[in-house]
Scaffold this motif. Structure first.
Motif, mmCIF file in Angstrom:
data_model
loop_
_atom_site.group_PDB
_atom_site.id
_atom_site.type_symbol
_atom_site.label_atom_id
_atom_site.label_comp_id
_atom_site.label_asym_id
_atom_site.label_seq_id
_atom_site.Cartn_x
_atom_site.Cartn_y
_atom_site.Cartn_z
ATOM 1 N N ASP A 120 31.234 13.126 -24.189
ATOM 2 C CA ASP A 120 32.485 13.011 -24.945
ATOM 3 C C ASP A 120 32.352 11.841 -25.927
ATOM 4 O OD1 ASP A 120 35.082 13.448 -25.752
ATOM 5 O OD2 ASP A 120 35.991 12.456 -24.036
ATOM 6 N N PRO A 121 31.550 12.029 -26.989
ATOM 7 C CA PRO A 121 31.214 10.895 -27.858
ATOM 8 C C PRO A 121 32.334 10.477 -28.791
ATOM 9 C CG PRO A 121 30.271 12.888 -28.744
ATOM 10 C CD PRO A 121 30.900 13.259 -27.421
ATOM 11 N N TRP A 122 32.229 9.239 -29.244
ATOM 12 C CA TRP A 122 33.130 8.707 -30.256
ATOM 13 C C TRP A 122 32.616 9.136 -31.627
ATOM 14 C CZ3 TRP A 122 33.389 2.923 -28.379
ATOM 15 C CH2 TRP A 122 33.962 2.889 -27.101
ATOM 16 N N SER A 123 33.510 9.293 -32.561
ATOM 17 C CA SER A 123 33.151 9.745 -33.906
ATOM 18 C C SER A 123 32.680 8.584 -34.787
ATOM 19 C CB SER A 123 34.357 10.408 -34.574
ATOM 20 O OG SER A 123 35.332 9.417 -34.874
ATOM 21 N N GLU A 124 32.098 8.939 -35.925
ATOM 22 C CA GLU A 124 31.723 7.920 -36.903
ATOM 23 C C GLU A 124 32.948 7.133 -37.343
ATOM 24 O OE1 GLU A 124 29.734 7.595 -41.361
ATOM 25 O OE2 GLU A 124 29.498 9.448 -40.217
ATOM 26 N N ALA A 125 34.076 7.818 -37.521
ATOM 27 C CA ALA A 125 35.321 7.132 -37.907
ATOM 28 C C ALA A 125 35.775 6.169 -36.817
ATOM 29 C CB ALA A 125 36.413 8.150 -38.211
ATOM 30 N N ASP A 126 35.619 6.564 -35.552
ATOM 31 C CA ASP A 126 35.963 5.665 -34.443
ATOM 32 C C ASP A 126 35.134 4.384 -34.522
ATOM 33 O OD1 ASP A 126 37.755 7.522 -33.297
ATOM 34 O OD2 ASP A 126 36.192 8.378 -32.003
ATOM 35 N N LEU A 179 25.006 5.720 -37.482
ATOM 36 C CA LEU A 179 23.963 5.564 -36.461
ATOM 37 C C LEU A 179 24.584 5.355 -35.082
ATOM 38 C CD1 LEU A 179 21.071 5.211 -35.469
ATOM 39 C CD2 LEU A 179 21.171 2.828 -36.265
ATOM 40 N N PHE A 180 25.600 4.507 -34.998
ATOM 41 C CA PHE A 180 26.278 4.309 -33.713
ATOM 42 C C PHE A 180 26.812 5.635 -33.171
ATOM 43 C CE2 PHE A 180 26.580 -0.228 -34.899
ATOM 44 C CZ PHE A 180 26.227 -0.815 -33.693
ATOM 45 N N ALA A 181 27.449 6.417 -34.041
ATOM 46 C CA ALA A 181 28.020 7.703 -33.615
ATOM 47 C C ALA A 181 26.932 8.666 -33.154
ATOM 48 C CB ALA A 181 28.849 8.311 -34.738
ATOM 49 N N ALA A 182 25.808 8.708 -33.876
ATOM 50 C CA ALA A 182 24.713 9.601 -33.488
ATOM 51 C C ALA A 182 24.128 9.195 -32.136
ATOM 52 C CB ALA A 182 23.636 9.591 -34.570
ATOM 53 N N LEU A 183 23.920 7.906 -31.933
ATOM 54 C CA LEU A 183 23.413 7.435 -30.641
ATOM 55 C C LEU A 183 24.395 7.732 -29.519
ATOM 56 C CD1 LEU A 183 21.928 4.006 -31.767
ATOM 57 C CD2 LEU A 183 20.623 5.939 -30.840
ATOM 58 N N HIS A 184 25.669 7.473 -29.774
ATOM 59 C CA HIS A 184 26.700 7.721 -28.754
ATOM 60 C C HIS A 184 26.726 9.197 -28.378
ATOM 61 C CE1 HIS A 184 30.758 7.109 -26.886
ATOM 62 N NE2 HIS A 184 30.238 5.914 -26.658
ATOM 63 N N ALA A 185 26.607 10.075 -29.380
ATOM 64 C CA ALA A 185 26.617 11.521 -29.121
ATOM 65 C C ALA A 185 25.413 11.949 -28.292
ATOM 66 C CB ALA A 185 26.645 12.285 -30.441
#
Length: 147
Positions: A27-33, A16-22
């Motif tokens: 230049d979003p951070w990945s789910e792994a990040d 969810l964090f990765a989807a929101l960031h994207a």
């Protein structure tokens, strides 16, 4: 927009964090990040929502009495509705609960909307990192005492 509420979330919410960031950044951070960061000591993640729909995120890291706002973002459709101010206030509260006496952050010199939010909340520039971002923009380093 209805009232904004927030909740802390951990590694289980990395997707969810990765989807929101994207949705918030080019230049979003990945789910792994996010999973790696959220598993780190002193890191807390916050999600803002309205009517159960996520509207934004923030991530902080507290170490030795100082807290860094690692990222904060509001979905484009929710901008200028108070979500950013809510996330900033919730991040400060989480930092205080973690023992931080000061919060600092970096913001692009070109991001005037975010700069206005931070300055309106009492943040002041304490440094400048030239050509910090990929687009060549400088990073303004801002800070605010929390005590």
């Amino acid at each position: 927009m209805s009232a904004v509420e927030g909740f802390e979330a951990g590694v289980e919410a990395a997707e969810l964090f990765a989807a929101l960031h994207a949705a918030c950044f080019d230049d979003p951070w990945s789910e792994a990040d996010f999973a790696r960061l959220l598993a780190s000591s002193g890191v807390k993640g916050l999600i803002a929502r309205s009517e159960a729909t996520p509207q934004g995120l923030s991530l902080i890291r507290t170490v030795a009495g100082e807290c860094e706002l690692l990222t904060i973002g509001v979905l484009p459709d929710a901008r200028r509705s108070g979500v950013g101010a809510f996330l900033l206030a919730q991040s400060e509260a989480a930092a205080r609960r973690s023992g931080a006496r000061r919060l600092f952050l970096e913001v692009s010199e070109r991001n005037t909307a975010a700069s206005a939010l931070y300055e309106g909340a009492g943040y002041r520039q304490i440094g400048l990192r030239k050509r910090y971002y990929r687009d060549g923009a400088a990073a303004r380093v801002l800070a605010r005492d929390l005590v």
